[in-house]
Design an enzyme around this catalytic site. Sequence first.
Site, PDB file in Angstrom:
ATOM      1  CG  HIS A  34       1.207   0.313   7.141  1.00 18.17           C
ATOM      2  ND1 HIS A  34       2.348  -0.259   7.674  1.00 18.17           N
ATOM      3  CD2 HIS A  34       1.642   1.289   6.304  1.00 18.17           C
ATOM      4  CE1 HIS A  34       3.414   0.359   7.174  1.00 18.17           C
ATOM      5  NE2 HIS A  34       3.012   1.297   6.341  1.00 18.17           N
ATOM      6  CD  GLU A  35      -0.465   2.122   3.179  1.00 23.19           C
ATOM      7  OE1 GLU A  35      -0.063   3.289   3.092  1.00 23.19           O
ATOM      8  OE2 GLU A  35       0.314   1.146   3.166  1.00 23.19           O
ATOM      9  CG  HIS A  63       1.691   5.963   6.018  1.00 23.19           C
ATOM     10  ND1 HIS A  63       2.943   6.399   6.387  1.00 23.19           N
ATOM     11  CD2 HIS A  63       1.867   4.709   5.529  1.00 23.19           C
ATOM     12  CE1 HIS A  63       3.837   5.455   6.129  1.00 23.19           C
ATOM     13  NE2 HIS A  63       3.209   4.402   5.612  1.00 23.19           N
ATOM     14  CB  CYS A  98       6.760   1.244   6.110  1.00 25.40           C
ATOM     15  SG  CYS A  98       6.159   2.858   5.582  1.00 25.40           S
ATOM     16  CG  LEU A  99       6.841   0.847  -0.200  1.00 24.36           C
ATOM     17  CD1 LEU A  99       5.835   1.272  -1.261  1.00 24.36           C
ATOM     18  CD2 LEU A  99       7.925  -0.038  -0.805  1.00 24.36           C
ATOM     19  N   GLY A 140       0.831  -1.193   0.000  1.00 32.62           N
ATOM     20  CA  GLY A 140       0.000   0.000   0.000  1.00 32.62           C
ATOM     21  C   GLY A 140       0.868   1.245   0.000  1.00 32.62           C
TER      22      GLY A 140
END
Length: 182
Positions: free
Chosen positions: A136-137, A140, A94-95, A46
């Site tokens: 998670h998103e 953010h 996480c990216l 994501g």
Amino acid sequence: MTVTSIRTLSDPVLREQAKPITEFDGELRTLVKDLRDTLEDSRGAGLAAPQLGVGLRVFVWSPKLPGSGSDLDHLVNPVVEFPDEEEQDGMEGCLSVPGVYLDTRRRMNVVAKGFTMQGDPVQVVGDGLLARCIQHETDHLDGILFIDRLTPQMRDNWMATLRAADWFDEDLLTKIKQSPHQ
Ligand code: NI
């Protein structure tokens, strides 16, 4: 195809509260396209707008994620609810925190309400990996990273992993918040 560079841990935009989207216009559609293209290019699960440096409440997830099922792959102005108390443990990354994967406890089931980029109200009912991704998103969008969700002993493990990462810098330690959760 527009692949944009992904902001990493030390970037303050990742720690800000993103703003609700009020205009469902061409700019938003471009943002969703950039998120999709960048996510596909980086093979993540994501990606949220703040990770591209845009402080707005929208994220995308990979259609390959188990359970994503429908054509819907993004949510605007999401509100996440938990239908029960069930939890899950599993590896999370996480990216924006490259190369770090840690066991992170999340809720097993979510009901996420929001809008499509056209402004239509939608609801996503998800479990497992999809539920983990949505939590998670959504974090953010509130300036929270998965490393903030770690238990104290996981935090020790993560510090060792972090220090070993080639991009590590001692200044980062001052930017890591204490977990707001028990
Ligand atoms: Ni992330």
